[in-house]
Design a protein around this motif. Structure first.
Motif, PDB file in Angstrom:
ATOM      1  N   LYS A 124      16.064  55.367  29.744  1.00 43.70           N
ATOM      2  CA  LYS A 124      15.580  54.027  29.434  1.00 43.70           C
ATOM      3  C   LYS A 124      14.450  53.702  30.399  1.00 43.70           C
ATOM      4  O   LYS A 124      14.650  53.691  31.613  1.00 43.70           O
ATOM      5  CB  LYS A 124      16.693  52.997  29.555  1.00 43.70           C
ATOM      6  N   LEU A 125      13.305  53.432  29.862  1.00 44.69           N
ATOM      7  CA  LEU A 125      12.124  53.201  30.681  1.00 44.69           C
ATOM      8  C   LEU A 125      11.419  51.932  30.257  1.00 44.69           C
ATOM      9  O   LEU A 125      11.572  51.458  29.124  1.00 44.69           O
ATOM     10  CB  LEU A 125      11.149  54.379  30.548  1.00 44.69           C
ATOM     11  N   SER A 126      10.641  51.434  31.208  1.00 43.45           N
ATOM     12  CA  SER A 126       9.734  50.321  30.917  1.00 43.45           C
ATOM     13  C   SER A 126       8.380  50.660  31.517  1.00 43.45           C
ATOM     14  O   SER A 126       8.257  51.553  32.367  1.00 43.45           O
ATOM     15  CB  SER A 126      10.274  49.009  31.495  1.00 43.45           C
ATOM     16  N   ARG A 127       7.391  49.931  31.097  1.00 44.55           N
ATOM     17  CA  ARG A 127       6.057  50.191  31.624  1.00 44.55           C
ATOM     18  C   ARG A 127       6.013  49.963  33.123  1.00 44.55           C
ATOM     19  O   ARG A 127       5.328  50.695  33.857  1.00 44.55           O
ATOM     20  CB  ARG A 127       5.039  49.312  30.919  1.00 44.55           C
ATOM     21  N   LEU A 128       6.739  48.963  33.596  1.00 45.07           N
ATOM     22  CA  LEU A 128       6.763  48.680  35.026  1.00 45.07           C
ATOM     23  C   LEU A 128       7.421  49.816  35.790  1.00 45.07           C
ATOM     24  O   LEU A 128       6.933  50.228  36.858  1.00 45.07           O
ATOM     25  CB  LEU A 128       7.494  47.366  35.289  1.00 45.07           C
ATOM     26  N   ASN A 129       8.513  50.365  35.269  1.00 42.45           N
ATOM     27  CA  ASN A 129       9.186  51.478  35.940  1.00 42.45           C
ATOM     28  C   ASN A 129       8.281  52.704  36.014  1.00 42.45           C
ATOM     29  O   ASN A 129       8.213  53.400  37.039  1.00 42.45           O
ATOM     30  CB  ASN A 129      10.471  51.840  35.193  1.00 42.45           C
ATOM     31  N   VAL A 130       7.596  52.976  34.904  1.00 43.27           N
ATOM     32  CA  VAL A 130       6.690  54.133  34.889  1.00 43.27           C
ATOM     33  C   VAL A 130       5.569  53.953  35.888  1.00 43.27           C
ATOM     34  O   VAL A 130       5.195  54.879  36.633  1.00 43.27           O
ATOM     35  CB  VAL A 130       6.130  54.342  33.468  1.00 43.27           C
ATOM     36  N   PHE A 131       4.991  52.747  35.963  1.00 46.63           N
ATOM     37  CA  PHE A 131       3.891  52.478  36.895  1.00 46.63           C
ATOM     38  C   PHE A 131       4.350  52.618  38.344  1.00 46.63           C
ATOM     39  O   PHE A 131       3.683  53.261  39.176  1.00 46.63           O
ATOM     40  CB  PHE A 131       3.341  51.077  36.631  1.00 46.63           C
ATOM     41  N   VAL A 132       5.533  52.012  38.668  1.00 44.96           N
ATOM     42  CA  VAL A 132       6.035  52.075  40.048  1.00 44.96           C
ATOM     43  C   VAL A 132       6.384  53.514  40.428  1.00 44.96           C
ATOM     44  O   VAL A 132       6.036  53.998  41.516  1.00 44.96           O
ATOM     45  CB  VAL A 132       7.266  51.153  40.204  1.00 44.96           C
ATOM     46  N   THR A 133       7.075  54.224  39.519  1.00 43.60           N
ATOM     47  CA  THR A 133       7.465  55.610  39.812  1.00 43.60           C
ATOM     48  C   THR A 133       6.236  56.502  39.989  1.00 43.60           C
ATOM     49  O   THR A 133       6.156  57.322  40.921  1.00 43.60           O
ATOM     50  CB  THR A 133       8.354  56.162  38.689  1.00 43.60           C
ATOM     51  N   GLY A 134       5.229  56.351  39.119  1.00 45.57           N
ATOM     52  CA  GLY A 134       4.001  57.143  39.241  1.00 45.57           C
ATOM     53  C   GLY A 134       3.255  56.858  40.529  1.00 45.57           C
ATOM     54  O   GLY A 134       2.747  57.774  41.207  1.00 45.57           O
ATOM     55  N   SER A 135       3.205  55.568  40.895  1.00 42.39           N
ATOM     56  CA  SER A 135       2.513  55.189  42.141  1.00 42.39           C
ATOM     57  C   SER A 135       3.208  55.796  43.350  1.00 42.39           C
ATOM     58  O   SER A 135       2.567  56.302  44.274  1.00 42.39           O
ATOM     59  CB  SER A 135       2.457  53.662  42.268  1.00 42.39           C
ATOM     60  N   LEU A 136       4.555  55.743  43.375  1.00 43.33           N
ATOM     61  CA  LEU A 136       5.303  56.309  44.492  1.00 43.33           C
ATOM     62  C   LEU A 136       5.101  57.828  44.587  1.00 43.33           C
ATOM     63  O   LEU A 136       4.980  58.391  45.687  1.00 43.33           O
ATOM     64  CB  LEU A 136       6.791  55.984  44.352  1.00 43.33           C
ATOM     65  N   CYS A 137       5.066  58.493  43.429  1.00 51.58           N
ATOM     66  CA  CYS A 137       4.844  59.957  43.439  1.00 51.58           C
ATOM     67  C   CYS A 137       3.461  60.295  43.977  1.00 51.58           C
ATOM     68  O   CYS A 137       3.296  61.245  44.765  1.00 51.58           O
ATOM     69  CB  CYS A 137       5.009  60.504  42.026  1.00 51.58           C
ATOM     70  N   ILE A 138       2.448  59.525  43.575  1.00 58.39           N
ATOM     71  CA  ILE A 138       1.086  59.779  44.061  1.00 58.39           C
ATOM     72  C   ILE A 138       1.000  59.544  45.564  1.00 58.39           C
ATOM     73  O   ILE A 138       0.414  60.348  46.315  1.00 58.39           O
ATOM     74  CB  ILE A 138       0.087  58.894  43.306  1.00 58.39           C
ATOM     75  N   ILE A 139       1.624  58.439  46.043  1.00 61.12           N
ATOM     76  CA  ILE A 139       1.597  58.147  47.479  1.00 61.12           C
ATOM     77  C   ILE A 139       2.326  59.245  48.257  1.00 61.12           C
ATOM     78  O   ILE A 139       1.880  59.701  49.327  1.00 61.12           O
ATOM     79  CB  ILE A 139       2.230  56.772  47.745  1.00 61.12           C
ATOM     80  N   GLY A 140       3.482  59.682  47.722  1.00 55.76           N
ATOM     81  CA  GLY A 140       4.210  60.762  48.385  1.00 55.76           C
ATOM     82  C   GLY A 140       3.428  62.061  48.432  1.00 55.76           C
ATOM     83  O   GLY A 140       3.438  62.779  49.442  1.00 55.76           O
ATOM     84  N   LEU A 141       2.734  62.388  47.337  1.00 57.41           N
ATOM     85  CA  LEU A 141       1.925  63.607  47.306  1.00 57.41           C
ATOM     86  C   LEU A 141       0.779  63.534  48.311  1.00 57.41           C
ATOM     87  O   LEU A 141       0.485  64.519  49.018  1.00 57.41           O
ATOM     88  CB  LEU A 141       1.378  63.821  45.893  1.00 57.41           C
ATOM     89  N   ILE A 142       0.141  62.367  48.397  1.00 54.65           N
ATOM     90  CA  ILE A 142      -0.947  62.196  49.373  1.00 54.65           C
ATOM     91  C   ILE A 142      -0.417  62.326  50.799  1.00 54.65           C
ATOM     92  O   ILE A 142      -1.025  62.976  51.667  1.00 54.65           O
ATOM     93  CB  ILE A 142      -1.634  60.833  49.168  1.00 54.65           C
ATOM     94  N   GLY A 143       0.776  61.704  51.059  1.00 55.97           N
ATOM     95  CA  GLY A 143       1.353  61.811  52.401  1.00 55.97           C
ATOM     96  C   GLY A 143       1.732  63.234  52.751  1.00 55.97           C
ATOM     97  O   GLY A 143       1.495  63.691  53.887  1.00 55.97           O
ATOM     98  N   LEU A 144       2.325  63.960  51.795  1.00 54.76           N
ATOM     99  CA  LEU A 144       2.699  65.354  52.052  1.00 54.76           C
ATOM    100  C   LEU A 144       1.469  66.224  52.306  1.00 54.76           C
ATOM    101  O   LEU A 144       1.461  67.067  53.219  1.00 54.76           O
ATOM    102  CB  LEU A 144       3.490  65.895  50.858  1.00 54.76           C
ATOM    103  N   THR A 145       0.413  66.014  51.545  1.00 51.18           N
ATOM    104  CA  THR A 145      -0.830  66.771  51.748  1.00 51.18           C
ATOM    105  C   THR A 145      -1.426  66.492  53.120  1.00 51.18           C
ATOM    106  O   THR A 145      -1.896  67.398  53.819  1.00 51.18           O
ATOM    107  CB  THR A 145      -1.840  66.423  50.648  1.00 51.18           C
TER     108      THR A 145
END
Length: 289
Positions: A36-57
Motif C-alpha cells: 500500500k503506497l501513497s505519493r507522499l510515501n514514495v517521495f519520502v522513501t525516494g528522498s531518504l534513499c538518495i540522501i543515504g546514497l550520497i552519504g555513503l558515497t
C-alpha cells in the motif's frame, strides 16, 4: 479564499491517496506480494534513499583509497610517489644519454672513426678576445682582503701542499720496432710495434678494463680506462689475460702479442691513446725503445 483552501485539500488528498502495488504470478494470476503506497510515501522513501546514497558515497571517498581514482584528486602519498618517479625518470634519461655517449666513444675507438668537425681555433679566440685596455683591473678593497685571507690559509695548509696533483706516467706496453707511426691524415690513430709472437703486452697505466672481446677486423682487443678520461687500446692480440671489469696496475700483463684479425700483416701490437674522445699520438708520451 475558499478556492485556495479547496486547492490545498485537493493536493493533500492526492498526496495521501492510497495505491496498491501488487505482484502477481503471470500464469495463475495468484497474488504474491502487495504494497500500500501513497505519493507522499514514495517521495519520502525516494528522498531518504538518495540522501543515504550520497552519504555513503561521501564516506567511501573520504575514508577509503577509492578517492585516489577520482580524476583531479590524489593523496599526498601518491603525489610524492609521482614526484619521486619523475626524478627517477629524469635521472635514468641522463644516465642513458651518458651511456650512449660513452658507447659512441667506444665505437669510435674500435672503428677509428672521428667526426670531421674542424674548428678554427684562431677565429674563435679572435671572436671572444677581450681588449685589456677596456677592462678596469684596479683591485677593490674586498678583493685585497680576500687575497690576504687566502694567502694566510695557504701558508699554513701543509696537507694541500703535500698532495699536489702529479701528471700520469705511462708505461710502454711492449718494446719493439715501430713499423707504422701515428698519422691522423691517413686515419691511422695508433702506432704499430712489431714484437715476437706471445710477447707480454702490459698495461700502460693503472685503470679498469672496459672492453675485452674479439672483433673481426682487429682480433682480440682490450681497452683500459684510466683517470682523467684517458683510454688505452690494444689490438691484434694473440690472447687476452684480463676480462671486462678487471682492475689493472701499470706494467701488469694484460695480453700477448699476436696476429689476429683481418687487418693485420704479422705479429705486432696496434696501440692507441684517446684523451676525452680524441686520439693522441702515443709517442708524445711513451718511449717505446
Amino acid at each position: 479564499m475558499a478556492k485556495g483552501v479547496k486547492k490545498r485539500k485537493e493536493i493533500k488528498r492526492k498526496l495521501l491517496h492510497k495505491y496498491r502495488l501488487v505482484i502477481l504470478n503471470e500464469s495463475t494470476f495468484e497474488e504474491k506480494i502487495s504494497f500500500k503506497l501513497s505519493r507522499l510515501n514514495v517521495f519520502v522513501t525516494g528522498s531518504l534513499c538518495i540522501i543515504g546514497l550520497i552519504g555513503l558515497t561521501t564516506l567511501l571517498i573520504a575514508f577509503t583509497p577509492l578517492r585516489e581514482y577520482i580524476p583531479g584528486y590524489s593523496s599526498t602519498k601518491l603525489k610524492k610517489q609521482a614526484t619521486d618517479l619523475t626524478y627517477q625518470t629524469d635521472s635514468l634519461v641522463r644516465v642513458l644519454n651518458n651511456t650512449n655517449r660513452y658507447l659512441d666513444n667506444i665505437r669510435m675507438v674500435l672503428k677509428g672513426d672521428i667526426e670531421n668537425n674542424e674548428i678554427n681555433r684562431d677565429s674563435l679566440l679572435e671572436q671572444f678576445k677581450l681588449d685589456p685596455s677596456t677592462v678596469d683591473l684596479t683591485p677593490i678593497k674586498q678583493d685585497s682582503l680576500l687575497r690576504a685571507e687566502v694567502a694566510l690559509e695557504d701558508k699554513y695548509n701543509l696537507f694541500e701542499r703535500s698532495t699536489a696533483k702529479t701528471e700520469i706516467v705511462l708505461f710502454p706496453p711492449v718494446s719493439g720496432t715501430i713499423t707504422q707511426i701515428y698519422d691522423a691524415k691517413k686515419k691511422h690513430y695508433a702506432i704499430d710495434v712489431v714484437a715476437p709472437r706471445e710477447t707480454p703486452v702490459k698495461a700502460t697505466a693503472d685503470g679498469m678494463v672496459i672492453f675485452a672481446e674479439w672483433t673481426a677486423d682487429t682480433g682480440h682487443v682490450i681497452i683500459i680506462e684510466h683517470k682523467d678520461g684517458l683510454l688505452s687500446v690494444y689490438k691484434h692480440n694473440g690472447s687476452l689475460n684480463k676480462s671486462q671489469g678487471d682492475v689493472v696496475r701499470s706494467g701488469e700483463v694484460i695480453a700477448s702479442v699476436g696476429n689476429t684479425g683481418e687487418l693485420t700483416t704479422g705479429p705486432h701490437l696496434h696501440f692507441e691513446l684517446w684523451d676525452k674522445g680524441a686520439p693522441i699520438n702515443p709517442q708524445d708520451f711513451i718511449d717505446f725503445k
